[in-house]
Design an enzyme around this catalytic site. Structure first.
Site, PDB file in Angstrom:
ATOM      1  N   CYS A 114      -5.396  -2.980   2.703  1.00  0.00           N
ATOM      2  CA  CYS A 114      -5.156  -2.852   4.133  1.00  0.00           C
ATOM      3  C   CYS A 114      -6.423  -2.997   4.976  1.00  0.00           C
ATOM      4  CB  CYS A 114      -4.435  -1.535   4.418  1.00  0.00           C
ATOM      5  SG  CYS A 114      -3.544  -1.532   6.009  1.00  0.00           S
ATOM      6  N   GLU A 135       0.840  -1.196   0.000  1.00  0.00           N
ATOM      7  CA  GLU A 135       0.000   0.000   0.000  1.00  0.00           C
ATOM      8  C   GLU A 135       0.878   1.251   0.000  1.00  0.00           C
ATOM      9  OE1 GLU A 135      -3.484   1.944   2.879  1.00  0.00           O
ATOM     10  OE2 GLU A 135      -2.073   0.464   3.698  1.00  0.00           O
ATOM     11  N   LYS A 179      -9.473   2.505  -2.332  1.00  0.00           N
ATOM     12  CA  LYS A 179      -9.780   1.979  -1.008  1.00  0.00           C
ATOM     13  C   LYS A 179     -11.137   2.475  -0.505  1.00  0.00           C
ATOM     14  CE  LYS A 179      -7.331   1.489   3.465  1.00  0.00           C
ATOM     15  NZ  LYS A 179      -6.080   1.891   4.157  1.00  0.00           N
TER      16      LYS A 179
END
Length: 298
Positions: A161, A56, A127
């Site tokens: 994540c 990430e 995300k």
């Protein structure tokens, strides 16, 4: 770039080789981080891999303290970094996924992961689940539905994540046909339990391959724990990095195993089918907005 790794002979059509790069990142230095990625791509450890995955925010770093500080280190997609990675992919026939801050055409900042291949950007994931931490305090939530991306016949589901904390993300990606779920991360201390157990659970419950690719090093007082992991559809670790050192995790993926959701353990006596046995009509609570969830304090 002085040299390019030449493509290797194709293994059987149902097999793919995937590498995750657990590496350090230079904060707020996109040129250094792009050079670091290109250097990793030259290494012998990834020469036979079809897909290479980086952590990430690989391009920018993570611990920005404001939108204004982060914005200069974001890029458009397509943009300079995806073009440079695309040149390597075009010459090798391989695919690369890496984390970056994206400058949206809407002026918003996104925590994104493009998948780049021989023909350029295949697709990009923004995300969706944003923790109150680092640059995610200033990024906007991705609005796209979950979908799988095609990496030369390997169907890849991308999430980032904190998304991994929500089993709905992995399930949606698997339902969209993903053979492999990739989770580029920036896990700090406190996430050790996630690193140890989450990849195994998500792989097993969805009957897919799963790789978490974390970074290492320290950034503005935050230490990153490494502990990247590659799991098979039974939840068994295929490759592991139980440390905070830079390394390459590589594993072979059998597409037929990820796509066979009906597991016959004992004919006519023990069959597991986590797709046919789903009961979506009973899962309504999952899709209720937060304001409608039962007040557990009341």
């Amino acid at each position: 770039m002085s040299s390019v790794t030449q493509p290797t002979a194709r293994v059987p059509a149902n097999l793919r080789r995937v590498s995750g790069i657990q590496t350090n990142v230079s904060f707020a230095d996109t040129q250094a981080n792009l050079a670091r990625m290109l250097d990793w791509l030259q290494k012998d450890e990834v020469a036979a891999s079809d897909l290479i995955v980086f952590p990430e925010c690989m391009l920018s770093g993570y611990c920005f303290s404001s939108y204004d500080e982060a914005w200069p280190h974001a890029q458009s997609i397509p943009g300079p970094a995806t073009d440079a990675i695309g040149d390597w992919c075009r010459q090798t026939g391989k695919f690369v996924a890496f984390g970056m801050l994206e400058r949206g055409a809407d002026g918003k900042l996104y925590n994104s992961c493009p998948l780049v291949g021989p023909n350029g950007v295949v697709d990009c994931y923004r995300k969706i689940h944003l923790p109150y931490l680092g640059v995610d305090r200033f990024t906007s939530m991705g609005q796209q539905p979950y979908r799988s991306f095609d990496a030369g016949g390997l169907r890849v589901g991308v999430h980032i994540c904190y998304d991994g904390s929500f089993p709905e993300s992995s399930r949606c990606l698997a339902l969209e046909g993903a053979d492999l779920l990739i989770l580029p991360t920036n896990w700090p201390p406190g996430a050790d339990t996630f690193a140890k157990y989450l990849p195994n659970a998500r792989a097993l419950e969805n009957n897919v391959y799963f790789v978490s690719v974390n970074r290492v090093g320290t950034e503005r007082g935050f230490r990153f724990i490494g502990q990247s992991r590659f799991c098979d559809p039974n939840g068994n670790p295929l490759a592991d990095a139980p440390h905070e050192d830079e390394c390459v995790l590589t594993a072979e993926i059998d597409l037929s195993k990820a796509r066979n959701k009906r597991l016959v353990r004992v004919p006519r006596e023990h069959v597991i089918d986590r797709w046919a046995d789903r009961r979506p009509e009973a899962y309504g609570a999952i899709t209720r907005p937060h304001s409608l969830v039962r007040d557990i304090e009341g």
